[in-house]
Scaffold this active site. Structure first.
Site, PDB file in Angstrom:
ATOM      1  N   ARG A 297      88.896  65.186 -22.373  1.00  0.00           N
ATOM      2  CA  ARG A 297      88.298  64.401 -21.298  1.00  0.00           C
ATOM      3  C   ARG A 297      88.271  65.168 -19.983  1.00  0.00           C
ATOM      4  NH1 ARG A 297      90.634  58.278 -22.731  1.00  0.00           N
ATOM      5  NH2 ARG A 297      89.009  57.838 -24.265  1.00  0.00           N
ATOM      6  N   TYR A 438      80.368  61.935 -24.336  1.00  0.00           N
ATOM      7  CA  TYR A 438      81.471  62.649 -24.991  1.00  0.00           C
ATOM      8  C   TYR A 438      82.831  62.042 -24.641  1.00  0.00           C
ATOM      9  CZ  TYR A 438      79.533  66.994 -27.004  1.00  0.00           C
ATOM     10  OH  TYR A 438      78.912  67.925 -27.795  1.00  0.00           O
ATOM     11  N   GLU A 439      83.696  61.948 -25.656  1.00  0.00           N
ATOM     12  CA  GLU A 439      85.096  61.533 -25.484  1.00  0.00           C
ATOM     13  C   GLU A 439      85.224  60.172 -24.804  1.00  0.00           C
ATOM     14  OE1 GLU A 439      86.743  63.353 -27.250  1.00  0.00           O
ATOM     15  OE2 GLU A 439      85.377  65.035 -27.305  1.00  0.00           O
ATOM     16  N   GLY A 440      84.278  59.308 -25.041  1.00  0.00           N
ATOM     17  CA  GLY A 440      84.294  57.972 -24.455  1.00  0.00           C
ATOM     18  C   GLY A 440      83.312  57.871 -23.305  1.00  0.00           C
ATOM     19  N   GLN A 445      85.800  55.043 -19.988  1.00  0.00           N
ATOM     20  CA  GLN A 445      86.683  55.677 -19.005  1.00  0.00           C
ATOM     21  C   GLN A 445      87.057  54.686 -17.904  1.00  0.00           C
ATOM     22  OE1 GLN A 445      87.733  58.734 -19.803  1.00  0.00           O
ATOM     23  NE2 GLN A 445      86.302  58.672 -21.519  1.00  0.00           N
TER      24      GLN A 445
END
Length: 595
Positions: A297, A438-440, A445
């Site tokens: 992240r 990406y990555e949430g 977030q």
């Protein structure tokens, strides 16, 4: 098409003056991070980025990757570039010396990673996933698996991946169905994973997959997920490669951007079952995977910084070279370079100011991570870990959302030719688009920020950060400089907006979580905008003291850019505050049938 030139002077300023490199170098284990070494590392990394990675960026975008019979071929030049990357030791720089890494602070590796991502984002994703897998194994793997996999993953001879989601699950990992059946000292893995970045390729001899799966007796939901290390080729006791594991790349995705990076659909166990080894405790896989995800992240947020810098450099180069129209107000003379036109200057200043704030925030967060890891005092480690946790979703969400606007502005500076692929401006916007996902996603977030990072500790970490901002406000007022007073006034408005919005969230979150969540993304953007403004104000304070130095132009530009941010970006804080405190009702008012 403008090539990439690493902004090492700006990087060093952010590292030294805003992130506190000297304090990081004074921590136990970081003594080798001297100013001379840091400058030498950045100089060599800049050469590699400019001379090796940047020249194949457009080729990777145009050619992409191909998949045939489960084998993926990368674009021309990628395999050779990766060989040079590993040979030069770049992959090992941030990793632990225990497994062959150089063990340098995250702050230094963050600056270098920005260069890789700006020069060739698709290429850089391979290292990012590998280092994330290294972190997961180093923190949670067995001694056997650490010795078996980490030395060659750290060197880059083998690469790593993160296999989380599946087609029916999306961001809801509680819906993961991949199975792991125990068999002796290992497990048989069966299932299909999607969106696996660099899941298959021709740049390394082995690929080490980190795979989420369920044991036969696992409870439902996220509490029943375990993590497994599943190599493409099994590894013999002597470290040599054994037979091919039962896993295959079923296909690669056709994407909007990052064409040079293969995104694979991975099928595990289509025959006897892929052999995997448990990482950490059974049913605790998501906690183990978060070690990897938090690493990723921060680095995805850094991608927002990097691709924005690349777009800015290209727009600036075009604005200096493109001659068109007389200046506003001129009654004679011919056309001039468009950088002379006020609106083009506004766009470039907006790009420049936001990038400097984003870079400062990413580097500051990396320094918090270093302190949390290495400080000898446990209470200091805990305080800086709380700050790292608080800022990580902000770096990821705010920097990537900014990147969408900045890369779009880069196209706008070019005018009509910016919409033509041959100029290269389009690629930056297409590549940037994935970073908010990406990555949430940004929403994920933001929910993490307001829930786990703000409400859970009743805003304690936010209050610590606001106290530091108030110290900066006092220094701005005491400086007796008119430009700094302008910055102080805008920053004060921003800090009050952040404080009021935080108080509202804390009062609302438990009783009305849906209303709090309705303002989560505006809160994340408010947080990034104000924290970026605070760091820009600190930059202006440093610059004011250096205006008589031989490098006066550099510092004068810093001060002016900070004032631009204060006058053009920080006022957005008031809009976000209103959306958070007063706007939840309209977000939730419509019945589903009325959309």
């Amino acid at each position: 098409m403008t090539t990439y030139v690493a902004p090492t002077r700006d990087m060093l300023f952010a590292m030294n003056e805003l992130a506190g490199l000297a304090a990081i170098a004074a921590l136990p284990g970081n003594e080798e991070a001297t100013p001379d070494l840091v400058e030498a590392i950045l100089e060599e990394a800049a050469k590699f980025a400019t001379e090796v990675l940047a020249p194949i960026n457009a080729q990777g975008d145009r050619q992409g990757c191909t998949c045939k019979d489960g084998a993926v071929t990368t674009a021309d030049g990628f395999q050779a570039a990766y060989g040079k990357f590993v040979e030069s030791g770049w992959n090992a720089m941030p990793a632990s010396p225990e497994f062959g890494g150089q063990g340098l602070p995250s702050l230094i590796s963050t600056a270098v990673l920005e260069m890789w991502k700006a020069s060739n984002m698709a290429f850089s994703l391979c290292q990012m996933l590998t280092l994330g897998a290294v972190a997961a194994l180093e923190n949670h793997g067995s001694d056997r698996d650490k010795q078996r996999y980490l030395p060659k993953m750290v060197s880059g001879e083998w690469t790593g991946t993160m296999n989380l989601t599946e087609s029916q699950a999306g961001s809801d990992l509680s819906a993961v169905r991949t199975k792991a059946e125990p068999e002796g000292d290992h497990y048989r893995i069966t299932g299909t994973k999607i969106f696996i970045t660099w899941g298959e390729h021709d740049m390394a001899e082995n690929i080490i997959h980190m795979v989420l799966a369920r044991l036969p007796d696992a409870p439902e939901g996220t509490k029943g997920i375990s993590l497994f290390v599943v190599p493409k080729f099994l590894v013999n006791a002597d470290g040599s490669l054994g037979r091919r594991n039962d896993l295959v790349c079923a296909s690669i995705e056709h994407k909007m951007g990052i064409h040079g990076s293969p995104t694979a659909v991975m099928a595990f166990g289509e025959n006897e079952g892929a052999i995997g080894y448990l990482v950490g405790e059974a049913n605790r896989g998501l906690a183990c995977m978060f070690t990897m995800m938090n690493h990723a992240r921060l680095n995805v947020g850094l991608e927002g910084v990097a691709i924005s810098e690349r777009a800015y450099q290209q727009a600036l180069g075009f604005a200096r070279e493109r001659v068109q129209s007389r200046p506003i107000g001129a009654t004679s003379g011919g056309p001039v370079a468009i950088i002379r036109h006020p609106d083009v200057r506004r766009m470039l200043m907006n790009m420049k100011a936001r990038i400097e704030a984003m870079r400062a925030l990413a580097y500051f967060t990396a320094a918090q991570m270093d302190t949390a890891h290495s400080h000898p005092d446990a209470s200091e480690r805990a305080k800086h870990q709380a700050m790292t946790d608080l800022l990580t979703p902000v770096v990821k969400g705010w920097c990537t959302e900014n990147a969408l606007d900045i890369t779009s502005t880069g196209i706008q500076v070019h005018g009509g030719v910016g919409f033509i692929e041959e100029t290269g401006a389009c690629q930056h916007m297409r590549d940037a688009r994935i970073t908010t996902i990406y990555e949430g996603t940004t929403g994920i977030q933001a929910n993490d920020l307001i829930g786990r990072k703000v409400a859970r500790d009743q805003g304690a970490a936010v209050k610590l950060l606001l106290a530091e901002m108030n110290d900066t406000l006092a220094a701005l007022e005491a400086a007796g400089d008119n430009e700094l007073k302008v910055i102080a006034g805008s920053l004060l408005g921003g800090t009050l907006a952040l404080e009021k919005s935080t108080d509202w969230l804390l009062a609302t979150y438990d009783q009305d979580p849906a209303s709090a969540a309705a303002g989560a993304v505006p809160y994340l953007k408010l947080f990034g905008t104000v924290t970026g403004g605070w760091l820009m104000a600190r930059a202006a304070l440093v610059a004011m003291k250096m205006l008589e130095s031989p490098d006066a132009d550099f510092y004068r530009a810093k001060k002016i850019t900070a004032r631009f941010y204060a006058e053009h970006v920080l006022p957005e804080a008031q809009v976000y505050r209103e959306a958070i405190v007063s706007g939840a009702g309209s977000v939730l008012a419509l019945d589903e049938t009325m959309f």
